[in-house]
Design an enzyme around this catalytic site. Structure first.
Site, short mmCIF file in Angstrom:
data_model
loop_
_atom_site.label_atom_id
_atom_site.label_comp_id
_atom_site.label_asym_id
_atom_site.label_seq_id
_atom_site.Cartn_x
_atom_site.Cartn_y
_atom_site.Cartn_z
N HIS A 193 21.81 76.41 42.62
CA HIS A 193 20.38 76.73 42.52
C HIS A 193 20.16 78.12 43.07
O HIS A 193 20.84 78.54 44.00
CB HIS A 193 19.56 75.71 43.32
CG HIS A 193 18.11 75.72 42.94
ND1 HIS A 193 17.20 76.55 43.53
CD2 HIS A 193 17.45 75.01 42.00
CE1 HIS A 193 16.02 76.35 42.97
NE2 HIS A 193 16.14 75.42 42.04
N GLU A 227 18.60 68.38 38.35
CA GLU A 227 19.00 67.89 37.03
C GLU A 227 20.05 66.79 37.08
O GLU A 227 20.19 66.03 36.12
CB GLU A 227 19.53 69.06 36.18
CG GLU A 227 18.59 70.24 36.04
CD GLU A 227 17.47 69.99 35.06
OE1 GLU A 227 16.82 68.94 35.17
OE2 GLU A 227 17.22 70.86 34.20
N1 ACO Z 1 29.22 75.80 38.58
C1 ACO Z 1 30.19 76.67 38.95
N2 ACO Z 1 29.95 77.84 39.54
C2 ACO Z 1 28.67 78.16 39.78
C3 ACO Z 1 27.63 77.30 39.44
C4 ACO Z 1 27.93 76.08 38.82
N3 ACO Z 1 26.98 75.21 38.46
N4 ACO Z 1 26.46 77.87 39.79
C5 ACO Z 1 26.75 79.05 40.33
N5 ACO Z 1 28.10 79.23 40.33
C6 ACO Z 1 28.83 80.35 40.85
C7 ACO Z 1 28.80 81.52 39.89
O1 ACO Z 1 29.85 81.46 38.96
C8 ACO Z 1 28.92 82.69 40.82
O2 ACO Z 1 30.26 82.82 41.21
P1 ACO Z 1 30.92 84.30 41.36
O3 ACO Z 1 30.09 84.99 42.42
O4 ACO Z 1 32.32 84.00 41.76
O5 ACO Z 1 30.76 84.93 40.01
C9 ACO Z 1 28.14 82.23 42.05
O6 ACO Z 1 28.18 80.81 42.04
C10 ACO Z 1 26.70 82.69 42.06
O7 ACO Z 1 26.14 82.40 40.79
P2 ACO Z 1 24.82 83.07 40.23
O8 ACO Z 1 24.88 83.02 38.75
O9 ACO Z 1 24.55 84.37 40.89
O10 ACO Z 1 23.75 82.07 40.77
P3 ACO Z 1 22.27 81.94 40.25
O11 ACO Z 1 21.39 81.86 41.42
O12 ACO Z 1 21.93 83.02 39.25
O13 ACO Z 1 22.37 80.59 39.45
C11 ACO Z 1 21.90 78.57 38.42
C12 ACO Z 1 21.54 79.49 39.60
C13 ACO Z 1 21.53 79.26 37.12
C14 ACO Z 1 21.08 77.30 38.54
C15 ACO Z 1 23.42 78.26 38.48
O14 ACO Z 1 23.75 77.62 39.68
C16 ACO Z 1 23.87 77.44 37.28
O15 ACO Z 1 24.17 78.00 36.23
N6 ACO Z 1 23.93 76.07 37.42
C17 ACO Z 1 24.31 75.24 36.30
C18 ACO Z 1 23.11 74.99 35.38
C19 ACO Z 1 22.07 74.11 36.02
O16 ACO Z 1 22.38 73.11 36.67
N7 ACO Z 1 20.79 74.48 35.80
C20 ACO Z 1 19.64 73.75 36.34
C21 ACO Z 1 19.04 74.48 37.53
S1 ACO Z 1 17.74 73.59 38.29
C22 ACO Z 1 16.38 73.97 37.36
O17 ACO Z 1 16.21 75.06 36.89
C23 ACO Z 1 15.39 72.92 37.08
#
Ligand code: ACO
Length: 363
Positions: free
Chosen positions: A246, A305
Site C-alpha cells: 500500500h 483487497e
Molecule cells: N508485490 C511485490 N512487490 C511489491 C508489491 C507487491 N504487491 N507492492 C510493492 N512492491 C515492491 C515494489 O516492487 C518495489 O520494490 P523495489 O523498490 O525493489 O522496486 C517496492 O515494493 C515499492 O513499490 P512501489 O511501486 O513504489 O509502491 P507503491 O506505493 O507505488 O505501490 C501498490 C502501492 C500499487 C498498492 C503496490 O503495493 C501494488 O502494486 N500492490 C499490488 C496491487 C494491489 O494490491 N492493489 C490494491 C491496493 S489497495 C487499493 O487501492 C484499494
C-alpha cells in the site's frame, strides 16, 4: 521528482484520515472499528454527506430516499435499456452510469449512490442470460443488492457482511480515485462527471482492480503446501502479489481485519469456504514473510483487497464484478469529497516541469 506525489498534502478534508504508521482509519470522526459491523451503509451515507447538501434530510428519511433512488435508477438505466453486454463489467457500469444527468443536488447524488447497487447485479444477471430484478426500496441497500443478484431476500448474515464491506471501503483519504473525483469536481463539471472519472481510476489493477487477481492467485496456489513455491516463482518472474502493499500503510491495512472478521462470521464451520479462509490465512502468512525477506526496506502486508476477494466470492459475486461492488461502497465517499471540493476548494491545477527539448536547443 516525486512522480507519485507520495506524502504530498494536496487538500484539507473532514472526510477521512489514514494513519499509515499506526494502521488506523478515521471516517468523519469515527474509527473504522466503530463503524464496520455496527453501522448500516445508509447511515454511513448520511454521515459522509453531512454538511455537504443544504436539504439533507434525517438519516431515516435519507435511507428511504436512497431506496426510491434505486427504483428510479432501475427504471432509467435497466428497464429503459439494458447495459452494454459486450463491455467488461466495470466498463458496462461506467457506460450505463454515464446516462445519468450531471448536477450538484442531492437527487443527482442519491441516483449516483444507487446506480452501482442496481447495475452491478443487472450486469451480472444479463451475462448469465437472466432477467434483471427490480429493487425493493423498503430493503436496506446491501440486502436489496444481494436480492437483485440472487432473486431471494438474503439471509441476515449475508446482508450484514455486504453492509460491513460497503462501509469499510466507503472512504479512504486521498486515494487515486478520490483525488480524481476532486480534480474533476474542482472544474465544476458536476457530480456525475466526478464519479465517472473516479470509477475510471478505480478499475486499474493497482487500485480497485486487485481482488479478482487475488482469487486467481489463491486458485493458482490451490493448497497450503504449494504456497511458498508458487509465491517465490511469481516474485522471481517480477510479478506483484495482488492484495499486498500500500502507498500509505506501513503496517497491516486496518480494513483487512474488519473484512476478515466479516468473512469468518459469514462462513459456517466445516464448509468449503472455511478451507478457502484457511488457505488465504496461510498465503497471507507465507507471502508476508517472503516479502519481508525479499524487500527488507519496504513493509509489504495485505491491503483491503485480500479479504475483499474472499468476502465477495462467498456472497456470490463473480470476480469480474468485484471492482463494481467496490464502487458501490466508495461512491458515497467520492460524492462527499466532490461536494467538499466544490464548496470549499478551488480549481486544482498543479504545475509540471518540462524536460523535453526547447526550440533554441534544436539540432
Ligand atoms: N508485490 C511485490 N512487490 C511489491 C508489491 C507487491 N504487491 N507492492 C510493492 N512492491 C515492491 C515494489 O516492487 C518495489 O520494490 P523495489 O523498490 O525493489 O522496486 C517496492 O515494493 C515499492 O513499490 P512501489 O511501486 O513504489 O509502491 P507503491 O506505493 O507505488 O505501490 C501498490 C502501492 C500499487 C498498492 C503496490 O503495493 C501494488 O502494486 N500492490 C499490488 C496491487 C494491489 O494490491 N492493489 C490494491 C491496493 S489497495 C487499493 O487501492 C484499494
Amino acid at each position: 521528482m516525486n512522480n507519485g506525489l507520495d506524502d504530498v498534502i494536496a487538500t484539507e478534508t473532514v472526510m477521512s484520515d489514514v494513519d499509515g504508521l499506526a494502521g488506523r482509519l478515521v471516517i468523519r470522526g469515527h474509527s473504522l472499528d466503530d463503524l464496520a459491523g455496527h453501522v448500516g451503509y445508509e447511515d454511513l451515507v448520511a454521515i459522509l454527506l453531512d454538511g455537504f447538501f443544504q436539504d439533507l434530510p434525517s438519516p431515516a428519511a435519507l435511507a428511504s430516499r436512497l431506496g426510491m433512488a434505486r427504483r428510479d435508477v432501475f427504471e432509467m438505466l435497466v428497464a429503459g435499456g439494458a447495459p452494454d453486454r459486450e463491455l467488461p463489467a466495470t466498463d458496462a457500469l461506467r457506460a450505463a452510469m454515464a446516462r445519468l444527468g450531471d448536477g450538484e443536488d442531492l437527487d443527482v447524488a442519491l441516483r449516483l449512490i444507487a446506480a452501482p447497487a442496481i447495475l452491478t447485479p443487472a450486469i451480472i444477471r444479463q451475462r448469465r442470460g437472466e432477467a434483471a430484478i427490480a429493487p425493493d426500496p423498503t430493503l436496506g441497500h446491501a440486502a436489496d443488492m444481494l436480492r437483485m443478484l440472487h432473486g431471494t431476500v438474503p439471509r441476515w448474515e449475508a446482508a450484514a457482511a455486504l453492509d460491513t464491506y460497503l462501509v469499510t471501503v466507503s472512504d479512504h483519504g486521498l486515494n487515486a480515485s478520490t483525488f480524481t473525483a476532486r480534480v474533476v469536481a474542482s472544474t465544476q463539471a458536476g457530480l456525475t462527471s466526478a464519479v465517472l472519472a473516479a470509477l475510471s481510476a478505480l478499475k486499474g489493477p493497482l487500485h480497485g482492480g486487485a481482488p479478482g487477481p487475488v482469487l486467481d492467485m489463491l486458485d493458482g496456489i490451490a493448497a497450503a503446501q504449494t504456497a511458498e513455491a508458487w509465491l517465490e516463482a511469481a516474485l522471481d518472474r517480477g510479478d506483484r502479489l495482488m492484495g499486498f502493499g500500500h502507498r500509505v500503510y506501513r503496517v497491516r491495512d486496518p480494513r483487512a481485519e474488519a473484512l476478515k472478521r466479516a468473512v469468518a462470521a459469514l462462513f459456517g464451520p466445516g464448509t468449503n469456504d472455511r478451507s478457502r479462509l484457511a488457505l488465504a490465512e496461510h498465503v497471507e502468512a507465507a507471502a508476508t514473510s517472503i516479502l519481508a525477506r525479499r524487500k527488507p526496506d519496504r513493509s509489504l502486508q495485505i491491503n483491503v483487497e485480500f479479504y475483499t476477494a474472499l468476502l465477495l466470492e462467498a456472497l456470490g459475486f463473480p470476480r469480474e464484478s468485484f471492482t463494481s461492488v467496490f464502487a458501490t461502497g466508495r461512491v458515497a465517499g467520492w460524492i462527499g469529497h466532490a461536494r467538499e471540493q466544490v464548496l470549499y476548494g478551488r480549481l486544482i491545477r498543479p504545475q509540471s516541469r518540462y524536460v523535453g527539448p526547447r526550440p533554441d536547443q534544436a539540432a
